[in-house]
Design a protein around this motif. Structure first.
Motif, PDB file in Angstrom:
ATOM      1  N   LEU A   1       0.765  -1.118   0.034  1.00 42.67           N
ATOM      2  CA  LEU A   1       0.174   0.002   0.073  1.00 42.67           C
ATOM      3  C   LEU A   1       0.650   1.361  -0.015  1.00 42.67           C
ATOM      4  O   LEU A   1       0.530   2.251  -0.806  1.00 42.67           O
ATOM      5  CB  LEU A   1      -1.155  -0.043   0.992  1.00 42.67           C
ATOM      6  CG  LEU A   1      -2.062  -1.138   1.168  1.00 42.67           C
ATOM      7  CD1 LEU A   1      -2.639  -1.135   2.528  1.00 42.67           C
ATOM      8  CD2 LEU A   1      -3.044  -0.855   0.142  1.00 42.67           C
ATOM      9  N   VAL A   2       1.896   1.279   0.815  1.00 39.29           N
ATOM     10  CA  VAL A   2       2.773   2.474   0.589  1.00 39.29           C
ATOM     11  C   VAL A   2       3.556   2.655  -0.714  1.00 39.29           C
ATOM     12  O   VAL A   2       3.542   3.713  -1.097  1.00 39.29           O
ATOM     13  CB  VAL A   2       4.169   2.033   1.608  1.00 39.29           C
ATOM     14  CG1 VAL A   2       4.939   3.316   1.673  1.00 39.29           C
ATOM     15  CG2 VAL A   2       3.399   2.126   3.155  1.00 39.29           C
ATOM     16  N   LEU A   3       3.853   1.532  -1.246  1.00 34.84           N
ATOM     17  CA  LEU A   3       4.196   1.603  -2.678  1.00 34.84           C
ATOM     18  C   LEU A   3       3.490   2.206  -3.634  1.00 34.84           C
ATOM     19  O   LEU A   3       3.866   3.177  -4.459  1.00 34.84           O
ATOM     20  CB  LEU A   3       4.763   0.391  -3.223  1.00 34.84           C
ATOM     21  CG  LEU A   3       6.056  -0.090  -2.505  1.00 34.84           C
ATOM     22  CD1 LEU A   3       6.719  -1.778  -2.907  1.00 34.84           C
ATOM     23  CD2 LEU A   3       7.365   0.852  -2.894  1.00 34.84           C
ATOM     24  N   ALA A   4       2.122   1.483  -3.481  1.00 36.12           N
ATOM     25  CA  ALA A   4       0.902   2.266  -4.313  1.00 36.12           C
ATOM     26  C   ALA A   4       0.719   3.532  -3.970  1.00 36.12           C
ATOM     27  O   ALA A   4       0.461   4.558  -4.811  1.00 36.12           O
ATOM     28  CB  ALA A   4      -0.138   1.221  -4.130  1.00 36.12           C
ATOM     29  N   GLY A   5       0.763   4.066  -2.904  1.00 34.98           N
ATOM     30  CA  GLY A   5       0.378   5.250  -2.267  1.00 34.98           C
ATOM     31  C   GLY A   5       1.367   6.293  -2.739  1.00 34.98           C
ATOM     32  O   GLY A   5       0.868   7.468  -2.995  1.00 34.98           O
ATOM     33  N   ALA A   6       2.916   6.029  -2.920  1.00 35.47           N
ATOM     34  CA  ALA A   6       3.968   6.784  -3.381  1.00 35.47           C
ATOM     35  C   ALA A   6       3.758   6.864  -4.996  1.00 35.47           C
ATOM     36  O   ALA A   6       4.644   7.758  -5.377  1.00 35.47           O
ATOM     37  CB  ALA A   6       5.113   6.212  -3.089  1.00 35.47           C
ATOM     38  N   ASN A   7       2.996   6.275  -5.452  1.00 39.96           N
ATOM     39  CA  ASN A   7       3.030   6.333  -7.094  1.00 39.96           C
ATOM     40  C   ASN A   7       1.887   7.482  -7.338  1.00 39.96           C
ATOM     41  O   ASN A   7       0.803   7.561  -6.846  1.00 39.96           O
ATOM     42  CB  ASN A   7       2.124   4.893  -7.554  1.00 39.96           C
ATOM     43  CG  ASN A   7       2.337   4.847  -9.194  1.00 39.96           C
ATOM     44  OD1 ASN A   7       2.461   5.960  -9.810  1.00 39.96           O
ATOM     45  ND2 ASN A   7       2.615   3.847  -9.649  1.00 39.96           N
ATOM     46  N   SER A   8       2.438   8.469  -8.381  1.00 42.59           N
ATOM     47  CA  SER A   8       1.585   9.814  -8.511  1.00 42.59           C
ATOM     48  C   SER A   8       0.627   9.431  -9.307  1.00 42.59           C
ATOM     49  O   SER A   8      -0.376  10.293  -9.537  1.00 42.59           O
ATOM     50  CB  SER A   8       2.603  10.771  -9.328  1.00 42.59           C
ATOM     51  OG  SER A   8       2.997  10.185 -10.401  1.00 42.59           O
ATOM     52  N   THR A   9       0.496   8.231  -9.750  1.00 42.71           N
ATOM     53  CA  THR A   9      -0.850   7.925 -10.722  1.00 42.71           C
ATOM     54  C   THR A   9      -1.972   7.922  -9.711  1.00 42.71           C
ATOM     55  O   THR A   9      -3.085   7.859 -10.388  1.00 42.71           O
ATOM     56  CB  THR A   9      -0.586   6.480 -11.629  1.00 42.71           C
ATOM     57  OG1 THR A   9      -0.323   5.616 -10.506  1.00 42.71           O
ATOM     58  CG2 THR A   9       0.377   6.910 -12.391  1.00 42.71           C
ATOM     59  N   ASN A  10      -2.038   7.638  -8.428  1.00 40.75           N
ATOM     60  CA  ASN A  10      -2.990   7.771  -7.806  1.00 40.75           C
ATOM     61  C   ASN A  10      -3.415   8.862  -6.935  1.00 40.75           C
ATOM     62  O   ASN A  10      -2.541   9.775  -6.496  1.00 40.75           O
ATOM     63  CB  ASN A  10      -2.812   6.321  -6.465  1.00 40.75           C
ATOM     64  CG  ASN A  10      -2.848   4.970  -7.061  1.00 40.75           C
ATOM     65  OD1 ASN A  10      -3.605   4.570  -7.677  1.00 40.75           O
ATOM     66  ND2 ASN A  10      -1.546   4.504  -6.436  1.00 40.75           N
ATOM     67  N   GLY A  11      -4.735   8.982  -6.956  1.00 39.38           N
ATOM     68  CA  GLY A  11      -5.339  10.358  -6.475  1.00 39.38           C
ATOM     69  C   GLY A  11      -5.618  10.375  -5.092  1.00 39.38           C
ATOM     70  O   GLY A  11      -5.440   9.427  -4.220  1.00 39.38           O
TER      71      GLY A  11
END
Length: 302
Positions: free
Chosen positions: A94-104
């Protein structure tokens, strides 16, 4: 010259028959019980040896119970740490996904909500109990290892120990790990400005969209996960030592049982042979006594 009277003859014959009957009775008792020692007078030396062996067997039984209890402590801790590692792997994803700028912001808020639930799961795992005692609280007499509200550690740094071997130098083994060693800063962190644990800070960083804080949290999360794995390795090493000690204890217990059987037990074949010979001898003695000791007129008049 000694004068032998009928009374003397009768007394001697009866004493011999009584002695023969006593030996026969003793052999029958041994055969029926399977034990050579039924009272200390049977063999004082063997009785002392048997008492020492029984005390050793009693000690071995207690050590075996201690090992079983220690194994239960360690197995409970190992299962809890395995569950924690699984949860932390999900948090890292989840941390890696949250650090991805594609997620709002909406996606990050959903991730934060999931992290909150995962934190509660870790808190529940950290308060795992065995026989009504939290396994990660050390020796502290407390209902929980971590405060359900703040996540602060409520235990101490002492480990639960069990005596698992008669060796005075190395017979005591720690069978628990402490919560501060296993969960480090996951639930509470006194060094943080707010005192929040790492999982709570990750949730806050996801909600605020602070990508820098997420990057820092990822590094900290990896360190915390390594601490969990390292603690689990310690638990595994102690479990292996307990298993080895248990195997050695079983060997010693078998040796004590064999010694005790040799001291107290009978040789079945020899005892049966002795009983047969004694029965034959007693019957022969009865026949001889009937011929030697003839009843007189005075015996009938008594």
């Amino acid at each position: 010259m000694t004068r032998v009277t009928p009374a003397t003859l009768n007394s001697g014959v009866m004493a011999g028959l009584q002695s023969s009957l006593s030996r026969l009775q003793q052999t029958q008792e041994q055969l029926s019980s399977g034990r050579r020692l039924s009272r200390p007078s049977d063999s004082p030396v063997d009785t002392v040896a048997a008492m020492q062996l029984r005390a050793e067997r009693k000690q071995a039984d207690q050590l075996s119970r201690n090992i079983d209890d220690g194994m239960a402590w360690l197995n409970t801790s190992d299962q809890a740490l395995s569950q924690t590692s699984t949860v932390l792997n999900r948090v890292r994803t989840l941390v890696l996904a949250g650090a991805n700028s594609t997620n709002g912001p909406e996606e990050r808020r959903a991730m934060a909500a999931e992290v909150d639930q995962l934190r509660e799961a870790v808190l529940g795992i950290a308060n795992t109990q065995y026989l009504g005692r939290p396994v990660f609280a050390g020796t502290q007499d407390t209902a929980v290892a971590f405060d359900p509200t703040t996540g602060a550690y409520a235990g101490n740094t002492q480990t639960v120990k069990r005596t698992v071997s008669p060796d005075a130098a190395s017979g005591t083994l720690a069978v628990s790990v402490t919560g501060d060693q296993a969960f480090t800063t996951l639930l509470a962190d006194p060094a943080a400005p707010s005192g929040q644990g790492l999982l709570a800070r990750i949730s806050s960083a996801l909600r605020s969209g602070d990508l820098s804080a997420l990057g820092t949290s990822l590094t900290q999360l990896d360190r915390a996960s390594e601490a969990v794995r390292s603690t689990q390795t310690t638990v595994g090493a102690r479990t292996n030592r307990l298993l080895a000690t248990q195997a050695g204890g079983e060997v010693r217990a078998d040796a004590v049982a064999a010694k005790l059987a040799s001291v107290e037990g009978i040789d079945l074949a020899k005892t049966i042979t002795d009983l047969t010979l004694q029965q034959t001898a007693y019957q022969a003695a009865l026949g001889a006594a009937a011929k030697v000791v003839q009843p007189s007129l005075m015996d009938f008049l008594r």
